[in-house]
Scaffold this motif. Sequence first.
Motif, mmCIF file in Angstrom:
data_model
loop_
_atom_site.group_PDB
_atom_site.id
_atom_site.type_symbol
_atom_site.label_atom_id
_atom_site.label_comp_id
_atom_site.label_asym_id
_atom_site.label_seq_id
_atom_site.Cartn_x
_atom_site.Cartn_y
_atom_site.Cartn_z
ATOM 1 N N LYS A 106 38.913 31.082 37.278
ATOM 2 C CA LYS A 106 38.242 29.977 37.976
ATOM 3 C C LYS A 106 38.851 29.761 39.363
ATOM 4 C CE LYS A 106 36.799 27.168 33.978
ATOM 5 N NZ LYS A 106 36.849 25.816 33.376
ATOM 6 N N LEU A 107 40.172 29.752 39.421
ATOM 7 C CA LEU A 107 40.845 29.524 40.701
ATOM 8 C C LEU A 107 40.487 30.604 41.711
ATOM 9 C CD1 LEU A 107 44.412 28.458 39.485
ATOM 10 C CD2 LEU A 107 42.542 26.970 40.211
ATOM 11 N N ARG A 108 40.504 31.849 41.270
ATOM 12 C CA ARG A 108 40.180 32.950 42.190
ATOM 13 C C ARG A 108 38.730 32.869 42.658
ATOM 14 N NH1 ARG A 108 43.624 35.927 38.479
ATOM 15 N NH2 ARG A 108 45.584 36.453 39.565
ATOM 16 N N ALA A 109 37.851 32.457 41.757
ATOM 17 C CA ALA A 109 36.444 32.326 42.139
ATOM 18 C C ALA A 109 36.270 31.246 43.203
ATOM 19 C CB ALA A 109 35.597 32.006 40.907
ATOM 20 N N ILE A 110 36.993 30.139 43.055
ATOM 21 C CA ILE A 110 36.920 29.068 44.057
ATOM 22 C C ILE A 110 37.435 29.565 45.400
ATOM 23 C CG2 ILE A 110 37.786 26.787 44.718
ATOM 24 C CD1 ILE A 110 37.941 26.136 41.698
ATOM 25 N N VAL A 111 38.556 30.277 45.381
ATOM 26 C CA VAL A 111 39.143 30.798 46.623
ATOM 27 C C VAL A 111 38.175 31.761 47.302
ATOM 28 C CG1 VAL A 111 40.993 32.212 47.582
ATOM 29 C CG2 VAL A 111 41.527 30.451 45.877
ATOM 30 N N ARG A 112 37.569 32.661 46.526
ATOM 31 C CA ARG A 112 36.617 33.609 47.114
ATOM 32 C C ARG A 112 35.421 32.881 47.722
ATOM 33 N NH1 ARG A 112 37.760 36.623 42.369
ATOM 34 N NH2 ARG A 112 35.848 35.824 41.404
ATOM 35 N N ALA A 113 34.940 31.870 47.023
ATOM 36 C CA ALA A 113 33.791 31.111 47.527
ATOM 37 C C ALA A 113 34.142 30.381 48.817
ATOM 38 C CB ALA A 113 33.318 30.117 46.467
ATOM 39 N N GLN A 114 35.338 29.833 48.875
ATOM 40 C CA GLN A 114 35.775 29.153 50.097
ATOM 41 C C GLN A 114 35.818 30.124 51.274
ATOM 42 O OE1 GLN A 114 39.201 26.183 49.660
ATOM 43 N NE2 GLN A 114 39.496 27.516 47.925
ATOM 44 N N GLU A 115 36.374 31.288 51.020
ATOM 45 C CA GLU A 115 36.522 32.271 52.100
ATOM 46 C C GLU A 115 35.161 32.750 52.601
ATOM 47 O OE1 GLU A 115 38.965 35.176 50.212
ATOM 48 O OE2 GLU A 115 40.843 34.123 50.657
ATOM 49 N N SER A 116 34.214 32.915 51.692
ATOM 50 C CA SER A 116 32.903 33.415 52.097
ATOM 51 C C SER A 116 32.080 32.347 52.814
ATOM 52 C CB SER A 116 32.127 33.934 50.879
ATOM 53 O OG SER A 116 31.816 32.877 49.983
ATOM 54 N N LYS A 117 32.304 31.088 52.463
ATOM 55 C CA LYS A 117 31.534 29.988 53.057
ATOM 56 C C LYS A 117 32.267 29.258 54.164
ATOM 57 C CE LYS A 117 28.065 30.411 50.134
ATOM 58 N NZ LYS A 117 26.708 30.808 50.573
ATOM 59 N N GLY A 118 33.566 29.550 54.315
ATOM 60 C CA GLY A 118 34.344 28.857 55.330
ATOM 61 C C GLY A 118 34.556 27.390 55.016
ATOM 62 N N GLU A 119 34.607 27.065 53.724
ATOM 63 C CA GLU A 119 34.763 25.675 53.279
ATOM 64 C C GLU A 119 36.099 25.519 52.566
ATOM 65 O OE1 GLU A 119 32.765 23.275 53.942
ATOM 66 O OE2 GLU A 119 30.830 24.156 54.433
ATOM 67 N N ALA A 120 37.146 25.248 53.309
ATOM 68 C CA ALA A 120 38.480 25.170 52.723
ATOM 69 C C ALA A 120 38.651 23.924 51.864
ATOM 70 C CB ALA A 120 39.530 25.190 53.822
#
Length: 249
Positions: free
Chosen positions: A127-141
Amino acid sequence: MIESFTRLHAAGAPLVLLNAWDAGSARAIERAGAPAIATSSWAVAAARGYDDGEALPFEELEDVTRRIAKSISVPLTVDIETGYSDDPAKVADNALRIRKTGAVGINIEDRDPKTASPVMIEDFTAKLRAIVRAQESKGEALFINARSEVFFDPEDSTRPAERLEHAMERAHAYVDAGANGIFFPGLTDPDLVAKLVEEIGAPINVMVPDIEQLKIMKQAGARRISFGPAPYLSAMERLTQCSREALTL
């Protein structure tokens, strides 16, 4: 704003978070001088007539988060419980939905909703890695505060001191997966807190019931200290007392 929120987790000067449940309570906490606001899932759910444990519809969580974010000028971090799904991709999507409401941080827990015990480490780190990947792809830290139920586990009969190695194992795994901070509710021994602070590079978050315990945890080195549902319970008890006095005159 996430950069300023991250800097608030300072060694020797911890971030103290009073947990709000709606826009009104958040504004009251901000007026007291709070540098940031956190929500409590238990309190938010109770204020809207739901039980804790993701009984509150996610859309309502988004609504209350959006209303709080629009009502305050300081950073907001939101308790999203387990992420409202077992699917890492769905959890990541939910995290970004909360980010879009105006929050800069989330609190996400490794609890199994059925047993209240921690899930397998690899399931939570996914779950944590999925959130990090999503943040990086969307630019939403987002500041990810990973909550572990190690010291709250109802199925673990060992003493807290005997759970320390397990807590450290999870903390290291969660930081490696992208967590910015680690939250251990139920951890009340300042010596154990100090050991975790020494061992884990990320900020350690603990929950306290009152000011005296807050002082103890500050001395132990916790860099983030929250009150959970205590402010809501205190406010509701005061309201009950005032109502009783008025109605019995």
